[in-house]
Design an enzyme around this catalytic site. Sequence first.
Site, short mmCIF file in Angstrom:
data_model
loop_
_atom_site.label_atom_id
_atom_site.label_comp_id
_atom_site.label_asym_id
_atom_site.label_seq_id
_atom_site.Cartn_x
_atom_site.Cartn_y
_atom_site.Cartn_z
N ASP A 1 5.14 8.74 32.53
CA ASP A 1 6.33 8.18 33.16
C ASP A 1 6.00 7.55 34.51
O ASP A 1 5.31 8.14 35.34
CB ASP A 1 7.38 9.29 33.34
CG ASP A 1 8.67 8.79 33.95
OD1 ASP A 1 9.34 7.97 33.31
OD2 ASP A 1 8.99 9.22 35.08
N GLU B 1 3.95 3.87 31.67
CA GLU B 1 5.11 3.07 32.07
C GLU B 1 4.83 2.59 33.48
O GLU B 1 4.72 3.40 34.40
CB GLU B 1 6.40 3.89 32.04
CG GLU B 1 7.61 3.07 32.46
CD GLU B 1 8.76 3.90 33.00
OE1 GLU B 1 9.88 3.35 33.10
OE2 GLU B 1 8.56 5.08 33.33
#
Length: 586
Positions: A244, A281
């Site tokens: 993330d 990401e």
Amino acid sequence: MLFEVWAPHAGRVGLHVDGRDRPMEPDPGREGWWRAEAEAGHGTRYGFALDDGPPLPDPRSRRQPDGPEGLSAVVDHSRFRWEREWFGRPLPGAVLYELHIGTFTHEGTFEAAAERLPHLAALGVTHVELMPVCPFPGTHGWGYDGVAPWAVHEPYGGPEGLARFVDAAHGHGLGVVLDVVHNHLGPSGNHLPAFGPYFTETHHTPWGAAVNLDAPGSDEVRAYFTGSALAWLRDFRLDGLRLDAVHALRDNRARHFLAELSAAVDALAARTGRPLFLIGESDLNDPRTTTPREAGGHGLHAQWNDDFHHALHTFLTGERQGYYADFAAEGPGALVKTLMGGFFHDGTHSTFRGRRHGTPLTPHTTPAHRLLGYAQTHDQVGNRAVGDRLSARLSPGLLACAAAVVLCAPFTPMLFMGEEWGARTPWQYFTDHQDPELAEAVRSGRRREFAAHGWAEGDIPDPQDPATRLRSCLDWREAEREPHRALLDWYRRLIALRRAEPALTDPTWAYTGLSTGSDGCFSFQRGPLRVLLNPGDRPVETWLGPRTGEVTEVVAAWRRIELPGPDGMLRLPPETAAVLRLGPRP
């Protein structure tokens, strides 16, 4: 059993195990580490007391039976009996499916999700990508406020539930990818600062002090998160991790944490004989994220590409607010640019950011599968004010157009749960914070955020209301009704076509043609397959060129279409997509 903990600033550390307390001794071989031997086995509860304080959960806890604030429990992974032998599934050629355990079914458990795995196998996807499953406050939430990066959320089924889910997925030939959060921990139940310098004021992120990757003490912090990543892959036989918001991993050391992590994962893959991969990401549009370490990059195996999403989204919806503005201003050209080069912002001015953004990616040295392409994700749905999916504003035909681009483009495709049948259930932001002040802060903060963009506060769902989570659960009955059933069949056909046609998974960025015609038709060709879209509300005729020496087959079409006539003109119905095969006349 040996218990160990890193607590460099503590004067005394005690081990609380099975209701009894005993002192721990400094480890002479490792500075800042404490150790103690005690009888314990699978399920034994324990914690660590710092300087005579109350027992706290183990920072490396593998199970939190009573939630983030409770004691830890010993987990013996060797007790689990794996039923399937698994040799892994690599990322090249994959089709990923992102799902959230808590809303994939109304039950919100690993066990209930496993019962739906036959649907995913029949759909044709290759990997399930689970949103975070680390412990967080309460029962229901997105999972990005987890506080125990080595453990599994108990209401989902705990560590054994996750292992059973992975084993079941492998039994259906599906790999499993897990979304992990290294850039911050949740605000409730985070005891890491009590143990050591896990965070630093040297850098700040949207969540406060940054994770300490480059300040004093950072060697142990880096080892902590690397160890967590390897434990997921090793102990649960996962195939990959999605990292993330890696742009929030602030690290000024000569070797970036991501390069260190990717090297460790590659080494584990070599030891286990299974292909393992990392997907980042990143908001940076930086090719170094996936550039091999040998060439000076971080060595991640892929990264999400929001630019492709934004270009496709604006092409089909016409939205132009916020970060969509630059993509909408470019029109279909934005989609062309991302298909040709990956990034739209590759050093260009970003109106949303008020500055130049990104740097060019070099297609001839970057395999296309290193970018993930998608029309919807948890972020791009759930971070909208009311969590509305594309299906809330697009016709089934336009949803079919989105699927054709995602599944026929050279990128690694990813779907968001329910997308394959055009689910009409929203996916909204929901929490279950047990602290009333924190719950109110989240509720009022979200309403203020969207009120600034013109939304009435009363229209913003209350994250703490259980009904918000219930609205976000998939309604599986939809898939059996029209037009959902037809859309599901369309996705199945396109995924099967992708699997059968080598041109669609060719890692090169090769297009015979990529164009937006004055007739409004959008097309591109991969090998012998030409993909055509008519997103307009009227039929169009588009010229495919002279047909001398060529034969055309309609491989797939959302609406019925006829082969082109001798003049090479193809009539496309409104709001439709088609895939044609071009080849030599026999």
